[in-house]
Design an enzyme around this catalytic site. Structure first.
Site, short mmCIF file in Angstrom:
data_model
loop_
_atom_site.label_atom_id
_atom_site.label_comp_id
_atom_site.label_asym_id
_atom_site.label_seq_id
_atom_site.Cartn_x
_atom_site.Cartn_y
_atom_site.Cartn_z
N ASP A 228 0.83 -1.21 0.00
CA ASP A 228 0.00 0.00 0.00
C ASP A 228 0.86 1.25 0.00
O ASP A 228 0.43 2.31 -0.42
CB ASP A 228 -0.94 -0.01 1.20
CG ASP A 228 -1.99 -1.08 1.00
OD1 ASP A 228 -1.70 -2.25 1.30
OD2 ASP A 228 -3.07 -0.76 0.47
N LYS B 90 -1.12 -5.14 4.02
CA LYS B 90 -2.21 -5.68 4.84
C LYS B 90 -1.76 -6.28 6.16
O LYS B 90 -0.72 -6.94 6.22
CB LYS B 90 -2.94 -6.73 3.99
CG LYS B 90 -4.11 -7.42 4.62
CD LYS B 90 -5.16 -6.47 5.16
CE LYS B 90 -5.66 -5.46 4.15
NZ LYS B 90 -6.36 -4.32 4.78
O1 MRU Z 1 -7.55 -3.05 2.68
P1 MRU Z 1 -7.21 -3.40 1.26
O2 MRU Z 1 -7.90 -4.63 0.76
O3 MRU Z 1 -7.37 -2.22 0.33
O4 MRU Z 1 -5.67 -3.74 1.33
C1 MRU Z 1 -5.01 -4.12 0.17
C2 MRU Z 1 -3.65 -4.63 0.40
O5 MRU Z 1 -3.11 -4.57 1.49
C3 MRU Z 1 -2.94 -5.11 -0.81
O6 MRU Z 1 -2.07 -6.14 -0.48
C4 MRU Z 1 -2.15 -3.93 -1.39
O7 MRU Z 1 -3.01 -2.83 -1.65
C5 MRU Z 1 -1.49 -4.24 -2.64
S1 MRU Z 1 -2.63 -4.22 -3.94
C6 MRU Z 1 -1.86 -4.41 -5.42
#
Ligand code: MRU
Length: 314
Positions: free
Chosen positions: A218, A228
């Site tokens: 992120d 995550k």
């Molecule tokens: O809370 P989310 O589902 O938006 O979190 C997403 C993640 O943590 C993904 O692993 C990250 O955004 C990489 S997406 C290519």
């Protein structure tokens, strides 16, 4: 692969990821407020997908003749951790100030995100060996992007390069992106996949059942990567058992202005932890802490697979 999002007749359609894998339904956004709600409620989620959706949100606001500086500030408040959201909104504003319509910028970003992910896949496939079992956490797939995916893009590319590989998906409590989304993506393409509970990752590594870990991000910032919740425990276990731990992310996920420990980690609704499918699994008044993201320190990361090649964390 079904489309994560599309633009038609000046409306944005988002595949409703809260309903997957059981229902394929699109959520129509006719204005930027609907886009903000969709990002907050995780109808659309995943850093690059949030970024492209935000760009289309700006496009909807421009079509409605609204003040784009004001709208940009509103959209940026939707979620705090994925830097792609801020990057995308700022890019749309910058282009708008040069006379380029926000619709055009959003459409360009949408196309470029898929091209970038394909490039990430190409570089990433080079670190994947024949017969590898790759563990991934959350969903960094086509559903988390405009298409193709980052971490799952690497896996997708290795598979289409003819490598005999298999995938282990952590279920990824509490929103279950691994169980609901990553498993679904792999099954759709007949890539061998196994689902585990998050707590089983260490056990499988200890038993030499994992050859590599590939996750998304992120935000990549000074000192490490935010991804995550649960990513840190996976990284620590991988380090302990000498398993390469890769992060796959586009350059739009890089934040060169902050230290990773200074960024805002989103705290989400306790109900995500207290309930499964709207049923309480414990007393409703139980005290909960629900951070949505982990920080993985750079010492735990083997390499960051980008569209510009494989980089070391900074
Ligand atoms: O809370 P989310 O589902 O938006 O979190 C997403 C993640 O943590 C993904 O692993 C990250 O955004 C990489 S997406 C290519």
């Amino acid at each position: 692969m079904i489309e994560t999002l599309y633009w038609e007749d000046n409306n944005l359609y988002l595949l409703d990821q809260t309903k997957l894998p059981h229902k394929i339904e699109y959520f129509r956004c006719t204005n930027y407020i609907a886009v903000i709600e969709a990002i907050k409620n995780m109808v659309v989620r995943g850093a690059p997908a949030i970024g492209v959706s935000a760009a289309y949100g700006m496009a909807l606001a421009e079509l409605d003749g609204l003040d784009l500086d004001f709208v940009a500030d509103q959209i940026k408040k939707a979620r705090p951790t994925a830097v792609n959201l801020f990057w995308a909104v700022d890019k749309v504003l910058e282009q708008y100030n040069k006379g380029i319509s926000s619709v055009q910028t959003a459409i360009d970003m949408h196309r470029e995100d898929i091209e970038i992910n394909q490039k990430i896949g190409e570089y990433g496939s080079s670190v994947i060996d024949e017969n590898d079992t790759i563990l991934t956490h959350c969903n960094a797939g086509a559903l988390a992007c405009a298409g193709y995916g980052t971490a799952l893009g690497v896996i997708r590319r290795a598979h289409s390069d003819g490598k005999n590989i298999s995938v282990i998906c952590d279920e990824t409590r509490p929103v279950l992106q691994g169980a609901r989304l990553s498993v679904f993506e792999m099954q759709e393409e007949n890539i061998p996949v196994k689902l585990i509970v998050d707590g089983a990752a260490g056990r499988l590594m200890q038993q030499k059942k994992v050859d590599k870990v590939v996750i998304g991000a992120d935000r990549v910032a000074d000192g490490g990567v935010a991804n995550k919740i649960g990513s840190l425990m996976v990284a620590l276990a991988a380090k302990n058992y000498g398993i390469p731990f890769y992060v796959a992310a586009p350059m739009s996920t890089f934040d060169f202005e902050h230290n990773i420990n200074d960024i805002t980690i989103e705290q989400r609704d306790p109900k995500e932890v207290l309930c499964i499918n709207d049923s309480y699994i414990t007393r409703p008044d139980t005290v909960v802490e629900n951070p949505a993201f982990d920080v993985v320190e750079k010492e735990l990361i083997t390499g960051i697979i980008t569209e510009e090649g494989i980089k070391k964390p900074f």
